[in-house]
Write a protein that holds these residues in place. Structure first.
Motif, PDB file in Angstrom:
ATOM      1  N   ARG A 112      17.063  -5.582 -15.885  1.00 15.57           N
ATOM      2  CA  ARG A 112      15.625  -5.364 -15.883  1.00 15.57           C
ATOM      3  C   ARG A 112      15.093  -5.322 -17.322  1.00 15.57           C
ATOM      4  O   ARG A 112      15.828  -4.988 -18.263  1.00 15.57           O
ATOM      5  CB  ARG A 112      15.283  -4.050 -15.183  1.00 15.57           C
ATOM      6  CG  ARG A 112      15.584  -4.063 -13.693  1.00 15.57           C
ATOM      7  CD  ARG A 112      15.278  -2.704 -13.087  1.00 15.57           C
ATOM      8  NE  ARG A 112      13.871  -2.343 -13.263  1.00 15.57           N
ATOM      9  CZ  ARG A 112      12.891  -2.719 -12.430  1.00 15.57           C
ATOM     10  NH1 ARG A 112      13.192  -3.448 -11.366  1.00 15.57           N
ATOM     11  NH2 ARG A 112      11.654  -2.349 -12.648  1.00 15.57           N
ATOM     12  N   SER A 129      17.357  -3.553  -8.990  1.00 19.62           N
ATOM     13  CA  SER A 129      17.012  -2.188  -9.377  1.00 19.62           C
ATOM     14  C   SER A 129      17.457  -1.896 -10.801  1.00 19.62           C
ATOM     15  O   SER A 129      16.784  -1.201 -11.542  1.00 19.62           O
ATOM     16  CB  SER A 129      17.659  -1.182  -8.419  1.00 19.62           C
ATOM     17  OG  SER A 129      17.209  -1.384  -7.097  1.00 19.62           O
ATOM     18  N   CYS A 130      18.624  -2.447 -11.166  1.00 16.54           N
ATOM     19  CA  CYS A 130      19.168  -2.221 -12.505  1.00 16.54           C
ATOM     20  C   CYS A 130      19.628  -3.530 -13.124  1.00 16.54           C
ATOM     21  O   CYS A 130      19.169  -3.914 -14.186  1.00 16.54           O
ATOM     22  CB  CYS A 130      20.321  -1.225 -12.436  1.00 16.54           C
ATOM     23  SG  CYS A 130      21.185  -0.986 -13.999  1.00 16.54           S
ATOM     24  N   ASP A 141      23.133  -5.685  -8.320  1.00 12.94           N
ATOM     25  CA  ASP A 141      22.565  -4.979  -7.171  1.00 12.94           C
ATOM     26  C   ASP A 141      21.381  -5.739  -6.562  1.00 12.94           C
ATOM     27  O   ASP A 141      20.531  -5.151  -5.902  1.00 12.94           O
ATOM     28  CB  ASP A 141      22.138  -3.557  -7.561  1.00 12.94           C
ATOM     29  CG  ASP A 141      21.051  -3.538  -8.636  1.00 12.94           C
ATOM     30  OD1 ASP A 141      20.321  -4.540  -8.778  1.00 12.94           O
ATOM     31  OD2 ASP A 141      20.930  -2.507  -9.337  1.00 12.94           O
ATOM     32  N   GLN A 187      18.814  -7.681  -4.349  1.00 13.70           N
ATOM     33  CA  GLN A 187      18.476  -7.698  -2.928  1.00 13.70           C
ATOM     34  C   GLN A 187      17.614  -8.923  -2.637  1.00 13.70           C
ATOM     35  O   GLN A 187      16.740  -9.275  -3.420  1.00 13.70           O
ATOM     36  CB  GLN A 187      17.737  -6.424  -2.531  1.00 13.70           C
ATOM     37  CG  GLN A 187      18.574  -5.163  -2.667  1.00 13.70           C
ATOM     38  CD  GLN A 187      17.827  -3.931  -2.202  1.00 13.70           C
ATOM     39  OE1 GLN A 187      16.608  -3.915  -2.128  1.00 13.70           O
ATOM     40  NE2 GLN A 187      18.577  -2.885  -1.875  1.00 13.70           N
TER      41      GLN A 187
END
Length: 256
Positions: free
Chosen positions: A32, A185-186, A190, A192
């Motif tokens: 991110r 998310s990080c 991870d 999605q």
């Protein structure tokens, strides 16, 4: 030689991290945007550690400092052998960061993900679960927002509205295809998947980034996990890959 490999790896990895985080936007393919300072700090730390090690041991390293003599002066009976040759393969990820940065995750990942229906969002007290879309023409939407409304919005805010979705092409079974996005998310590990099936248009090549304009195609019983997001396309336009491919945030506004 083993010590050389360790120190050079530190230096190469440090330079690689600083290259993707300072000189390019390639780091957005892995993490991110908020993690950029951590990447820069890690790159600087690796360079410092490599420089300190090189200065301490001497560079290039001599045999006495790296322990290859093994105490048998004049005979060269070192038992280290310079370390296994396979250790050189450790340079591959370090050099990859500099010269062959892999692309962001795409259709290969999305097509192999058993995507579940998006979770029903929770509304704050006194707020509508799905506020009405703005009036006017075409409404740009994120795939996440569209998917949530297509599955859970029993109020029908998508009904009769023309929307615009942007993502990459993911092939499906028997000629079906999807416009997809990956959210993290990080980091990319991870990720999605969000996929919207596209009806009424020929699929471009997999991984092509497109903007699809169309109307909601009801599929399954809305308000249950059995519903699935789908779109009847009226136009499909190729677009460049965005700088941050994992950022699916769209400011909802009317378009033309």
């Amino acid at each position: 030689m083993k010590r050389n490999i360790q120190v050079l790896l530190l230096l190469f990895l440090g330079v690689g991290l600083l290259h993707i985080a300072l000189l390019t936007d390639l780091y957005l393919r892995y993490v991110r945007p908020g993690l950029r300072p951590a990447l820069i700090a890690s790159g600087v730390l690796l360079l410092v550690l490599g420089a300190v090690s090189a200065a301490r041991d001497g560079f290039p390293f001599d045999r006495a400092r790296t322990g290859r003599n093994d105490g048998h002066s004049g005979h060269g009976h070192g038992h280290g052998g310079g370390g296994p040759r396979i250790a050189w393969l450790l340079y591959v990820p370090a050099l990859t960061l500099l010269f062959l940065a892999p692309p962001a995750l795409g259709s290969y990942t999305a097509s192999r993900d058993n995507t579940e229906a998006p979770k029903a969002p929770k509304a704050a007290a006194g707020d509508s679960l799905f506020p009405p879309l703005p009036g006017g023409g075409v409404v740009p939407m994120s795939l996440n927002d569209f998917s949530s409304r297509a599955v859970w919005d029993t109020g029908g805010t998508l009904k009769g509205r023309t929307v615009r979705l942007t993502g990459f092409v993911t092939p499906g079974h028997r000629g079906a295809w999807y416009v997809s996005r990956l959210a993290i998310s990080c980091c990319a590990a991870d990720a999605q998947v969000r996929k919207v099936r596209v009806h009424g248009a020929t699929a471009p090549r997999p991984d092509t980034w497109v903007t699809v304009t169309g109307t909601w195609h009801p599929s399954g019983r809305t308000g249950t996990a059995g519903a699935s997001p789908a779109l009847d396309a009226t136009a499909v336009r190729r677009v460049p890959e965005p700088k941050d491919p994992y950022n699916d945030v769209v400011a909802t506004r009317t378009g033309s």
